[in-house]
Design an enzyme around this catalytic site. Sequence first.
Site, PDB file in Angstrom:
ATOM      1  CG  ASN A   1      33.218  42.075  40.497  1.00 44.99           C
ATOM      2  OD1 ASN A   1      33.313  40.975  41.012  1.00 44.99           O
ATOM      3  ND2 ASN A   1      34.234  42.655  39.901  1.00 44.99           N
TER       4      ASN A   1
ATOM      5  CG  ASN B   1      42.361  40.306  40.061  1.00 45.90           C
ATOM      6  OD1 ASN B   1      41.193  40.044  39.797  1.00 45.90           O
ATOM      7  ND2 ASN B   1      42.921  39.966  41.205  1.00 45.90           N
TER       8      ASN B   1
ATOM      9  CB  CYS C   1      36.159  36.117  39.613  1.00 44.36           C
ATOM     10  SG  CYS C   1      35.093  37.579  39.745  1.00 44.36           S
ATOM     11  N   GLY C   2      33.873  34.915  41.983  1.00 45.97           N
ATOM     12  CA  GLY C   2      32.515  34.468  42.213  1.00 45.97           C
ATOM     13  C   GLY C   2      31.479  35.141  41.337  1.00 45.97           C
ATOM     14  CG  ASN C   3      30.195  39.171  41.869  1.00 42.38           C
ATOM     15  OD1 ASN C   3      29.167  38.720  42.335  1.00 42.38           O
ATOM     16  ND2 ASN C   3      30.906  40.103  42.489  1.00 42.38           N
TER      17      ASN C   3
ATOM     18  CG  ASN D   1      39.362  33.866  45.735  1.00 42.95           C
ATOM     19  OD1 ASN D   1      38.606  33.391  46.573  1.00 42.95           O
ATOM     20  ND2 ASN D   1      38.984  34.849  44.941  1.00 42.95           N
TER      21      ASN D   1
ATOM     22  CG  HIS E   1      38.270  35.841  50.533  1.00 41.78           C
ATOM     23  ND1 HIS E   1      37.756  36.979  49.949  1.00 41.78           N
ATOM     24  CD2 HIS E   1      38.228  34.872  49.579  1.00 41.78           C
ATOM     25  CE1 HIS E   1      37.411  36.707  48.695  1.00 41.78           C
ATOM     26  NE2 HIS E   1      37.680  35.438  48.452  1.00 41.78           N
TER      27      HIS E   1
ATOM     28  CG  ASN F   1      40.409  38.650  47.326  1.00 41.76           C
ATOM     29  OD1 ASN F   1      40.457  39.454  46.417  1.00 41.76           O
ATOM     30  ND2 ASN F   1      40.667  37.365  47.147  1.00 41.76           N
TER      31      ASN F   1
ATOM     32  CD  GLU G   1      37.744  41.386  43.368  1.00 39.72           C
ATOM     33  OE1 GLU G   1      37.679  40.363  42.681  1.00 39.72           O
ATOM     34  OE2 GLU G   1      36.897  42.297  43.309  1.00 39.72           O
ATOM     35  NE  ARG G   2      44.549  37.496  45.075  1.00 36.77           N
ATOM     36  CZ  ARG G   2      44.681  36.176  44.956  1.00 36.77           C
ATOM     37  NH1 ARG G   2      45.700  35.559  45.490  1.00 36.77           N
ATOM     38  NH2 ARG G   2      43.770  35.469  44.307  1.00 36.77           N
TER      39      ARG G   2
ATOM     40  N   GLY H   1      32.013  38.310  44.881  1.00 34.60           N
ATOM     41  CA  GLY H   1      31.245  37.099  45.138  1.00 34.60           C
ATOM     42  C   GLY H   1      31.928  36.141  46.094  1.00 34.60           C
TER      43      GLY H   1
ATOM     44  N   GLY I   1      34.208  36.983  48.120  1.00 31.25           N
ATOM     45  CA  GLY I   1      34.304  37.720  49.381  1.00 31.25           C
ATOM     46  C   GLY I   1      33.035  37.608  50.200  1.00 31.25           C
TER      47      GLY I   1
END
Length: 279
Positions: free
Chosen positions: A13, A64, A73-75, A163, A165, A196, A214-215, A224, A226
């Site tokens: 990612n 995005n 964004c987790g990652n 965010n 999910h 997402n 991913e949205r 991440g 997700g």
Amino acid sequence: MGRPYVKMNGLGNDFVVIEARSEAFRPTPEQVRAWADREHGIGFDQLIAIESSDRADAFMRVWNADGGEVETCGNALRCIGWLLMEAAGRDAASIDTLGGLNQATRAEDHGGARMVSIDMGEPGLDWIQIPLAEDMDTRGIELQIGPIDAPLFHTPGAVSMGNPHVVFFVPDAEAVAVREVGSLVEHHPLLPQGVNVGFAEPRADGKIRLRVWERGAGLTEACGTGACAALVACARRNFTDRRATMMMDGGELQVEWREADNHVIMTGPLEIEGTGVLA
């Protein structure tokens, strides 16, 4: 003059990261889309700006690939956390986002990979937090894809990790047409801010195979937030324990939903791909 950037990724990612604490950075959606284009631009899933914060070491702003600004964004949190810790010579960093405040800590390197843990805070489980368009039980919401009397996918769990999910529980994640189904669900009327879309296959060995649409970015190697949402959704339905290895196309993340404080902890690797300058 162009802005210097660092290209990074977490399990594939990938991100372009801009330092924006001393000089504001406000790209247009058209600019973001052009830079994100993998054929004619740099190519990335998300564009990240590191900004100043009054309550954290930095604020992380996220766009995005479609040009839309999103909550978190987790990652990318792992990547930004590592940059902040390296710059300060510390083993912890705080990162604010539109989705909330997160804490990053160094984790033990694994197989030569840089590893970072992120405290993602408490998951949002109320319908208003996600948000949904109407009140319903988020352990399994009233959403289905396919014929009314025999839907192909139905009753996903809904979770906010800063965010939105939804997570469909499937017997074989490899068999899912993620692009087709995910794009149908991404802008469903029940999810007014878009969503997402995860497809989770809980396995007997305690691992969860996960694929994510991913949205605003599409089919991704890894997501991440997700992964965190999928672990929570599976645990709420008693498909898994509160800790699992999340197996995604780009690799594995370790996710735990702690009982002590209800926080979700995500641990995984990051990579630095190179540097450049935005034209």
